[in-house]
Motif scaffolding. Structure first.
Motif, mmCIF file in Angstrom:
data_model
loop_
_atom_site.group_PDB
_atom_site.id
_atom_site.type_symbol
_atom_site.label_atom_id
_atom_site.label_comp_id
_atom_site.label_asym_id
_atom_site.label_seq_id
_atom_site.Cartn_x
_atom_site.Cartn_y
_atom_site.Cartn_z
ATOM 1 N N VAL A 58 -1.188 0.780 -2.326
ATOM 2 C CA VAL A 58 -0.409 1.964 -1.945
ATOM 3 C C VAL A 58 -0.286 2.033 -0.427
ATOM 4 C CG1 VAL A 58 -0.395 4.492 -1.964
ATOM 5 C CG2 VAL A 58 -0.961 3.239 -4.052
ATOM 6 N N GLY A 59 -1.376 1.705 0.282
ATOM 7 C CA GLY A 59 -1.323 1.676 1.745
ATOM 8 C C GLY A 59 -0.331 0.647 2.247
ATOM 9 N N CYS A 60 -0.217 -0.467 1.543
ATOM 10 C CA CYS A 60 0.740 -1.512 1.916
ATOM 11 C C CYS A 60 2.175 -1.005 1.777
ATOM 12 C CB CYS A 60 0.512 -2.741 1.038
ATOM 13 S SG CYS A 60 1.660 -4.085 1.347
ATOM 14 N N VAL A 61 2.447 -0.275 0.701
ATOM 15 C CA VAL A 61 3.792 0.293 0.510
ATOM 16 C C VAL A 61 4.103 1.274 1.641
ATOM 17 C CG1 VAL A 61 5.211 1.734 -1.008
ATOM 18 C CG2 VAL A 61 3.773 -0.067 -1.983
ATOM 19 N N PHE A 62 3.129 2.113 1.989
ATOM 20 C CA PHE A 62 3.295 3.044 3.101
ATOM 21 C C PHE A 62 3.579 2.277 4.396
ATOM 22 C CE2 PHE A 62 0.967 4.498 6.851
ATOM 23 C CZ PHE A 62 1.696 5.634 7.174
ATOM 24 N N ALA A 63 2.780 1.239 4.667
ATOM 25 C CA ALA A 63 2.937 0.482 5.914
ATOM 26 C C ALA A 63 4.289 -0.224 5.966
ATOM 27 C CB ALA A 63 1.795 -0.526 6.058
ATOM 28 N N LYS A 64 4.760 -0.714 4.824
ATOM 29 C CA LYS A 64 6.082 -1.367 4.789
ATOM 30 C C LYS A 64 7.168 -0.368 5.185
ATOM 31 C CE LYS A 64 9.245 -3.890 1.824
ATOM 32 N NZ LYS A 64 10.349 -3.138 1.263
ATOM 33 N N ASP A 65 7.099 0.816 4.590
ATOM 34 C CA ASP A 65 8.083 1.849 4.908
ATOM 35 C C ASP A 65 8.027 2.206 6.395
ATOM 36 O OD1 ASP A 65 10.007 4.024 4.186
ATOM 37 O OD2 ASP A 65 8.311 5.291 4.802
ATOM 38 N N GLN A 66 6.834 2.370 6.921
ATOM 39 C CA GLN A 66 6.676 2.739 8.327
ATOM 40 C C GLN A 66 7.085 1.597 9.261
ATOM 41 O OE1 GLN A 66 5.892 5.955 9.426
ATOM 42 N NE2 GLN A 66 6.397 6.194 7.261
ATOM 43 N N ALA A 67 6.841 0.365 8.848
ATOM 44 C CA ALA A 67 7.257 -0.784 9.662
ATOM 45 C C ALA A 67 8.782 -0.885 9.700
ATOM 46 C CB ALA A 67 6.643 -2.071 9.113
ATOM 47 N N GLU A 68 9.424 -0.620 8.571
ATOM 48 C CA GLU A 68 10.887 -0.653 8.530
ATOM 49 C C GLU A 68 11.495 0.442 9.404
ATOM 50 O OE1 GLU A 68 11.569 -0.414 4.320
ATOM 51 O OE2 GLU A 68 11.538 -2.602 4.086
ATOM 52 N N ARG A 69 10.803 1.540 9.580
ATOM 53 C CA ARG A 69 11.279 2.636 10.434
ATOM 54 C C ARG A 69 10.906 2.412 11.905
ATOM 55 N NH1 ARG A 69 11.612 7.830 7.256
ATOM 56 N NH2 ARG A 69 11.264 7.213 5.118
ATOM 57 N N LEU A 72 5.326 1.520 12.740
ATOM 58 C CA LEU A 72 4.166 0.618 12.728
ATOM 59 C C LEU A 72 4.646 -0.804 12.981
ATOM 60 C CD1 LEU A 72 2.064 1.713 9.586
ATOM 61 C CD2 LEU A 72 1.411 1.934 11.986
ATOM 62 N N PRO A 73 3.820 -1.607 13.619
ATOM 63 C CA PRO A 73 4.201 -3.016 13.773
ATOM 64 C C PRO A 73 4.207 -3.710 12.402
ATOM 65 C CG PRO A 73 2.240 -2.479 15.096
ATOM 66 C CD PRO A 73 2.567 -1.283 14.276
ATOM 67 N N PRO A 74 5.097 -4.653 12.198
ATOM 68 C CA PRO A 74 5.156 -5.358 10.916
ATOM 69 C C PRO A 74 3.842 -6.051 10.558
ATOM 70 C CG PRO A 74 7.023 -5.979 12.314
ATOM 71 C CD PRO A 74 6.141 -5.096 13.123
ATOM 72 N N GLU A 75 3.057 -6.403 11.573
ATOM 73 C CA GLU A 75 1.784 -7.082 11.316
ATOM 74 C C GLU A 75 0.836 -6.213 10.479
ATOM 75 O OE1 GLU A 75 3.780 -8.767 14.792
ATOM 76 O OE2 GLU A 75 3.096 -6.723 14.418
ATOM 77 N N VAL A 76 0.935 -4.898 10.642
ATOM 78 C CA VAL A 76 0.088 -4.000 9.855
ATOM 79 C C VAL A 76 0.459 -4.109 8.379
ATOM 80 C CG1 VAL A 76 -0.533 -1.582 9.445
ATOM 81 C CG2 VAL A 76 -0.240 -2.412 11.785
ATOM 82 N N TRP A 77 1.752 -4.071 8.100
ATOM 83 C CA TRP A 77 2.223 -4.210 6.722
ATOM 84 C C TRP A 77 1.803 -5.565 6.151
ATOM 85 C CZ3 TRP A 77 7.439 -6.653 5.629
ATOM 86 C CH2 TRP A 77 7.640 -6.797 4.256
ATOM 87 N N LEU A 78 2.009 -6.622 6.917
ATOM 88 C CA LEU A 78 1.650 -7.959 6.436
ATOM 89 C C LEU A 78 0.157 -8.081 6.183
ATOM 90 C CD1 LEU A 78 3.982 -10.085 8.737
ATOM 91 C CD2 LEU A 78 4.279 -9.575 6.302
ATOM 92 N N ALA A 79 -0.656 -7.511 7.052
ATOM 93 C CA ALA A 79 -2.108 -7.578 6.878
ATOM 94 C C ALA A 79 -2.543 -6.815 5.622
ATOM 95 C CB ALA A 79 -2.824 -7.027 8.110
#
Length: 127
Positions: A58-69, A72-79
């Motif tokens: 669920v945190g990954c889905v959140f980070a993806k959304d925030q990275a797309e906006r 957050l840096p994309p690295e957070v989503w990828l990690a």
């Protein structure tokens, strides 16, 4: 005036504290009870490991959304994505041992336990 800590943050802190308590208890339990606790923690559907994996996903889905906006840096989503995938793989690896742990936890304690056989990967050197 300070802002009150939001309930989800307090909940995360409480869960972390309780996990520490569980680990402390686990280190002092007799083997059958420790096996019961570990099997429940590792249960992929209702256990702690499955819950943590779900939380990271669920945190990954959140980070993806925030990275797309751009928040957050994309690295957070990828990690987080890597962590979710690796936790899933670990859960699958451990799932095959959960039933063995359940059976070990259901065995009655014998009065004179037999000395365990050494594991093939453990080598003791005599001096």
């Amino acid at each position: 005036m300070s802002h009150p800590t939001p309930y989800p943050v307090r909940l995360a802190d409480e869960i972390t504290r309780q996990l520490g308590q569980l680990a402390d208890h686990l280190s002092q339990l007799p083997p059958p009870q420790a096996a019961q606790v570990i099997s429940r923690v590792l249960d992929p559907d209702t256990g702690v490991l499955g819950g943590i994996n779900h939380l990271v996903t669920v945190g990954c889905v959140f980070a993806k959304d925030q990275a797309e906006r751009g928040a957050l840096p994309p690295e957070v989503w990828l990690a987080l994505g890597r962590a979710s995938n690796e936790l899933h793989d670990v859960a699958l690896d451990l799932d095959e041992h959960t039933e063995t742990l359940r059976r070990a936890g259901a065995r009655p304690v014998t009065t004179a336990p037999k000395a365990p056989e050494p594991a093939p990967l453990v080598v003791r050197r005599r001096r």
